[in-house]
Design a protein around this motif. Sequence first.
Motif: not given
Length: 266
Positions: A108-125
Amino acid sequence: MTMDRPRVSVVMPAFNRADYVAEALRSLQTEPGIDAEILVVDDGSTDGCDAVVAAIAAADPRVRLIRQDHRGVSAARNAGLAAATGEFLTFLDSDDVSAPGRILRQVTKLAARPDIAAVVGQRIYFNDMTADFQPREGSLWEQKLDICLASAVFRRSTFERFGGFDEALTYGEDIDFYFRLFEADSRFIIEIDTAIYYRRHAGNMTNDRDAMHRACLKAYHNSMLRRRATGRTRRLDVFFFRQFDRETEFGGCQETPAPAAATFNS
């Protein structure tokens, strides 16, 4: 594709993960609000991993099993990319777990922003957690923003522009791909939300520290060569291992020509 139910391809490379792959797939099968295509590329498993996936695929048309001889994780990811039909792409390793709701949130965030290459979240080990995504007492539980494809959502057009994964790299293919985006001053949305749960166990590829370090150095070297070839003198600004206390836009904002898209073969 409509944004009511965006078409998302999830690429899952799998090699000898019969003990974990069903749980990884369940975390994707329960993802709400998306038209999911789950592409499991079995990279020549010998432990029956492909049979586990085949049984799940027989009951769920969203899951597709692709078999290949053992060629490594980069080749498996490239095979998944070649078969993908979704407008959006993400990844999940076959021993990890995708956080509930993260794909729709990120798409949803990526589709709203054509100038953004990727949406990156956190990783939990983790090495042991409950069914409601909490650490069991005394177990590993550590959050990081690090080098990870599965914690991000991309457009398929990004891979058409920058190319796939370098099959000559046994490790570090994810770093190499991110570097190509950084070299073009791509912009990212960095979330503070959890994207994936990364399972620590004796069979993790990253347990081979020497091989991992050699491959990472090779990815760094490749990036230096590309930058020299294009005349770039500015250092790369990367988000790896940084701390963010709120959602942040990260990266260069000026237009820089992308390197030519490449198809990598071993």
